[in-house]
Design an enzyme around this catalytic site. Structure first.
Site, PDB file in Angstrom:
ATOM      1  N   SER A 277     -13.214 -16.832  -6.859  1.00 27.36           N
ATOM      2  CA  SER A 277     -14.414 -17.674  -6.754  1.00 27.36           C
ATOM      3  C   SER A 277     -15.678 -16.892  -7.102  1.00 27.36           C
ATOM      4  CB  SER A 277     -14.527 -18.326  -5.376  1.00 27.36           C
ATOM      5  OG  SER A 277     -14.352 -17.386  -4.349  1.00 27.36           O
ATOM      6  N   HIS A 307      -5.642 -18.713  -3.776  1.00 25.60           N
ATOM      7  CA  HIS A 307      -6.959 -18.250  -3.302  1.00 25.60           C
ATOM      8  C   HIS A 307      -7.342 -19.084  -2.071  1.00 25.60           C
ATOM      9  CE1 HIS A 307     -10.842 -16.426  -3.380  1.00 25.60           C
ATOM     10  NE2 HIS A 307     -11.460 -17.203  -4.255  1.00 25.60           N
ATOM     11  N   HIS A 354      -2.409  -9.720  -0.573  1.00 27.43           N
ATOM     12  CA  HIS A 354      -3.782  -9.675  -1.074  1.00 27.43           C
ATOM     13  C   HIS A 354      -3.843  -8.890  -2.374  1.00 27.43           C
ATOM     14  CE1 HIS A 354      -8.170  -9.223  -1.132  1.00 27.43           C
ATOM     15  NE2 HIS A 354      -8.153 -10.322  -0.407  1.00 27.43           N
ATOM     16  N   ARG A 363     -10.851  -9.645   8.636  1.00 28.74           N
ATOM     17  CA  ARG A 363     -11.339 -11.003   8.924  1.00 28.74           C
ATOM     18  C   ARG A 363     -10.281 -11.759   9.738  1.00 28.74           C
ATOM     19  NH1 ARG A 363     -12.304 -12.988   2.940  1.00 28.74           N
ATOM     20  NH2 ARG A 363     -10.242 -12.035   2.832  1.00 28.74           N
ATOM     21  N   ASP A 409      -6.625 -16.165   5.651  1.00 35.31           N
ATOM     22  CA  ASP A 409      -6.183 -17.553   5.751  1.00 35.31           C
ATOM     23  C   ASP A 409      -5.049 -17.762   6.750  1.00 35.31           C
ATOM     24  OD1 ASP A 409      -7.981 -18.495   3.763  1.00 35.31           O
ATOM     25  OD2 ASP A 409      -6.700 -17.599   2.234  1.00 35.31           O
TER      26      ASP A 409
HETATM   27  C1  COA Z   1      -2.798 -13.162  -2.609  1.00 30.81           C
HETATM   28  C2  COA Z   1      -1.772 -12.934  -3.705  1.00 30.81           C
HETATM   29  C3  COA Z   1      -1.971 -14.026  -4.771  1.00 30.81           C
HETATM   30  C4  COA Z   1      -2.012 -11.567  -4.321  1.00 30.81           C
HETATM   31  O1  COA Z   1      -1.213 -11.485  -5.466  1.00 30.81           O
HETATM   32  P1  COA Z   1      -0.891 -10.095  -6.163  1.00 30.81           P
HETATM   33  O2  COA Z   1      -2.089  -9.235  -6.194  1.00 30.81           O
HETATM   34  O3  COA Z   1      -0.235 -10.413  -7.462  1.00 30.81           O
HETATM   35  O4  COA Z   1       0.136  -9.476  -5.121  1.00 30.81           O
HETATM   36  P2  COA Z   1       1.283  -8.397  -5.372  1.00 30.81           P
HETATM   37  O5  COA Z   1       0.896  -7.440  -6.442  1.00 30.81           O
HETATM   38  O6  COA Z   1       1.632  -7.883  -4.040  1.00 30.81           O
HETATM   39  O7  COA Z   1       2.461  -9.304  -5.957  1.00 30.81           O
HETATM   40  C5  COA Z   1       3.664  -8.710  -6.354  1.00 30.81           C
HETATM   41  C6  COA Z   1       4.772  -9.711  -6.161  1.00 30.81           C
HETATM   42  O8  COA Z   1       4.891 -10.019  -4.751  1.00 30.81           O
HETATM   43  C7  COA Z   1       4.824 -11.412  -4.562  1.00 30.81           C
HETATM   44  N1  COA Z   1       4.100 -11.725  -3.344  1.00 30.81           N
HETATM   45  C8  COA Z   1       2.859 -11.304  -2.990  1.00 30.81           C
HETATM   46  N2  COA Z   1       2.512 -11.882  -1.829  1.00 30.81           N
HETATM   47  C9  COA Z   1       3.533 -12.671  -1.452  1.00 30.81           C
HETATM   48  C10 COA Z   1       3.730 -13.546  -0.370  1.00 30.81           C
HETATM   49  N3  COA Z   1       2.798 -13.764   0.553  1.00 30.81           N
HETATM   50  N4  COA Z   1       4.913 -14.205  -0.281  1.00 30.81           N
HETATM   51  C11 COA Z   1       5.860 -14.007  -1.220  1.00 30.81           C
HETATM   52  N5  COA Z   1       5.723 -13.213  -2.290  1.00 30.81           N
HETATM   53  C12 COA Z   1       4.556 -12.561  -2.400  1.00 30.81           C
HETATM   54  C13 COA Z   1       4.022 -11.915  -5.762  1.00 30.81           C
HETATM   55  O9  COA Z   1       4.210 -13.313  -5.944  1.00 30.81           O
HETATM   56  C14 COA Z   1       4.566 -11.052  -6.876  1.00 30.81           C
HETATM   57  O10 COA Z   1       5.836 -11.564  -7.228  1.00 30.81           O
HETATM   58  P3  COA Z   1       6.335 -11.531  -8.786  1.00 30.81           P
HETATM   59  O11 COA Z   1       6.224 -10.096  -9.220  1.00 30.81           O
HETATM   60  O12 COA Z   1       7.703 -12.072  -8.728  1.00 30.81           O
HETATM   61  O13 COA Z   1       5.358 -12.423  -9.521  1.00 30.81           O
HETATM   62  C15 COA Z   1      -0.330 -12.995  -3.140  1.00 30.81           C
HETATM   63  O14 COA Z   1      -0.193 -12.024  -2.124  1.00 30.81           O
HETATM   64  C16 COA Z   1       0.034 -14.357  -2.582  1.00 30.81           C
HETATM   65  O15 COA Z   1       0.482 -15.217  -3.352  1.00 30.81           O
HETATM   66  N6  COA Z   1      -0.145 -14.598  -1.236  1.00 30.81           N
HETATM   67  C17 COA Z   1       0.074 -15.878  -0.658  1.00 30.81           C
HETATM   68  C18 COA Z   1      -1.104 -16.809  -0.912  1.00 30.81           C
HETATM   69  C19 COA Z   1      -2.316 -16.395  -0.090  1.00 30.81           C
HETATM   70  O16 COA Z   1      -2.237 -16.164   1.109  1.00 30.81           O
HETATM   71  N7  COA Z   1      -3.482 -16.356  -0.741  1.00 30.81           N
HETATM   72  C20 COA Z   1      -4.734 -16.019  -0.068  1.00 30.81           C
HETATM   73  C21 COA Z   1      -5.163 -14.645  -0.399  1.00 30.81           C
HETATM   74  S1  COA Z   1      -6.598 -14.168   0.519  1.00 30.81           S
END
Ligand code: COA
Length: 474
Positions: A277, A307, A354, A363, A409
């Site tokens: 954002s 997000h 994250h 937070r 979240d």
């Molecule tokens: C926030 C988020 C998008 C960060 O993504 P990122 O920086 O790519 O995270 P990573 O580098 O740790 O991801 C590596 C792998 O782990 C997976 N992973 C990361 N968090 C995960 C979670 N909460 N549940 C399952 N798998 C997860 C990713 O999908 C990715 O899988 P892939 O290689 O098969 O595509 C990710 O942690 C996520 O999807 N979390 C859940 C949604 C969420 O809570 N969002 C709010 C964030 S404040």
């Protein structure tokens, strides 16, 4: 710490202090003290020339300094770890989490004025801090509160624009539509059309940002009452501060909910500039799109499930578990099974992970402490607490998740749910109202500092392969 803070953000630039002591010294010398001015505009106006000078000097003397290198991983991996933009309000350390103008969350809770002594920080205080880098006095915060109330009137056509949508439209769609309609009032657009000089851009930007911050709660509350409460709208109460007023317009007047709303808005306001954002706002604002156009871009990014929509997804996920097991009193084994089931079906566990953090989000911890104080026996809070033990080891076992810990979240929804705001598809709107507090100040500084159009370089897949082959053959 009381009333004085240093303007801190630029001191976070990764210079080696020993090698660049001039810059470190000049940063220390640029500490600012509160002028005692109760008017935010005047306070800001005083600050701008010295910050302009600072940026000019950085560009002139240190423009050539390398901040890191770009790798193929970065290009293919969502630009993770690439230092690429300036953001004054806050920074996020992977281990420690967010600092707002250099202050941790507990420091903010201690130093920022509250509605009553010992209470949670007022969002207006966070806005003052993010914009000026200084901790405001209660008198300054009260004056800002008053100013925001005086700017809060929303034109009828914004509500009509929302009414044109089916009531079933997602709350974020309705909210973004209402905010988009507010753009008709943009002072920046008018000023640009009448030929405003570049050096003055920040002034109508300030007007727009302040109007937008002031008007957004009424639009957001309208969406809530329209969508979930049969259009039974509640007007603003002129005696209330920003957070309390928003809660009141939503229909929640429990003093604990008012405190929670103040804390929620304060904590969600800003999280450096690289998140979707903030980054969207920075990008869309860079060709001089006005603050309304910019903020809607941020909202549309926030509406993505990875997000801001994750707060909705967390409560939805928790409700599914409870429904499947038939009770919120779920055993650890049952919870583990459900986490595995979610992962095996190819979905993520919302509220965990994250892009930058590598520890539990402070937070999350802050909101958890509020819950421990006010709703320690709430069944969903107990369930979320159990999840905090169950999820991280399972995510760690996957071997690919960089941060298995809870993010902001993971627990915000159960707090709103406890206070009666149970409609989880509204939760991202609450986040959006809060994000305005971080995005607005940065946009004002972007214009004050003359930040240019953002235009990074992209490559084709063929070019990326060619560059990779060249680099590895030598
Ligand atoms: C926030 C988020 C998008 C960060 O993504 P990122 O920086 O790519 O995270 P990573 O580098 O740790 O991801 C590596 C792998 O782990 C997976 N992973 C990361 N968090 C995960 C979670 N909460 N549940 C399952 N798998 C997860 C990713 O999908 C990715 O899988 P892939 O290689 O098969 O595509 C990710 O942690 C996520 O999807 N979390 C859940 C949604 C969420 O809570 N969002 C709010 C964030 S404040």
């Amino acid at each position: 710490m009381a009333f004085f803070r240093s303007v801190y953000a630029l001191s976070k630039l990764p210079f080696r202090v020993g090698q660049h002591s001039n810059i470190a010294n000049s940063i220390r010398l640029l500490q600012t003290e509160s002028s005692g001015n109760n008017d935010l505009y005047s306070e800001l106006k005083e600050l701008i020339p010295e910050q302009q000078e600072r940026v000019k000097k950085l560009k002139k003397d240190y423009g050539h300094v390398e901040l890191g290198k770009t790798t193929v991983d970065m290009v293919l991996g969502g630009m993770r770890g690439m230092t690429a933009s300036l953001w004054l309000g806050s920074s996020v350390d992977p281990e420690e989490g967010v600092r707002f103008r250099g202050m941790s969350i507990p420091e903010c809770q201690k130093a920022l004025p509250a509605a009553a002594p010992g209470g949670e920080p007022l969002p207006e205080a966070m806005l003052w801090l993010l914009l000026t880098g200084k901790t405001p006095s209660k008198a300054q915060v009260d004056s800002l509160s008053q100013e925001l109330r005086s700017r809060a009137a929303v034109p009828d056509y914004a509500f009509k624009a929302i009414d044109a949508l089916p009531v079933e439209a997602h709350a974020m769609t309705q909210f973004a539509t209402g905010v988009m309609a507010l753009q008709v009032q943009s002072e920046f657009q008018k000023a640009y059309e009448s030929g405003i000089a570049k050096s003055k851009y920040w002034e109508p930007t300030y007007e727009d940002c302040m109007n937008l911050i002031a008007r957004v709660p009424a639009v957001a509350a309208y969406v809530y009452r329209r969508k979930y409460k049969d259009g039974n709208f509640i007007p603003m109460d002129d005696s209330l501060d920003y957070g309390a007023n928003y809660s009141h317009m939503l229909g929640f007047d429990d003093p604990k909910m008012l405190e929670f709303m103040r804390l929620y808005i304060t904590m969600h306001s800003d999280h450096e500039g690289g998140n979707v954002s903030a980054h969207a706002a920075h990008l869309v604002g860079s060709p001089l799109s006005d603050p309304y156009l910019t903020f809607v871009a941020a909202l549309n990014g926030l509406a993505g499930p990875l997000h801001g929509l994750a707060n909705q997804e967390v409560l939805r996920w928790i409700r599914h578990v409870v429904q499947e097991v038939g009770t919120p009193h779920i055993s650890t084994e049952q919870l583990k099974d459900y986490v595995h089931k979610t992962l095996n079906s190819g979905q993520v566990i919302p509220g965990y992970g994250h892009g930058v953090l590598r520890k539990t989000d402070p937070r999350y911890t802050c909101l958890r402490e509020f819950a421990l104080k006010h709703l320690p026996d709430d069944p969903l809070f107990l369930l979320v607490s159990k999840l905090k033990e169950v999820v991280p080891p399972i995510l760690t076992q996957l071997g690919k998740v960089k941060n298995p810990w809870p993010n902001v979240d993971a627990d915000s929804g159960i707090l709103f749910n406890y206070f009666g705001l149970t409609e989880e598809s509204y939760y991202t709107v609450l986040f959006g109202v809060s994000r305005n507090f971080g995005i607005g100040p940065q946009l004002i500084w972007d214009r004050a500092l003359g930040m240019p159009l953002e235009r990074p370089k992209s490559v084709t897949l063929e070019k990326l392969q060619e560059l990779s082959a060249k680099a590895t053959s030598s």
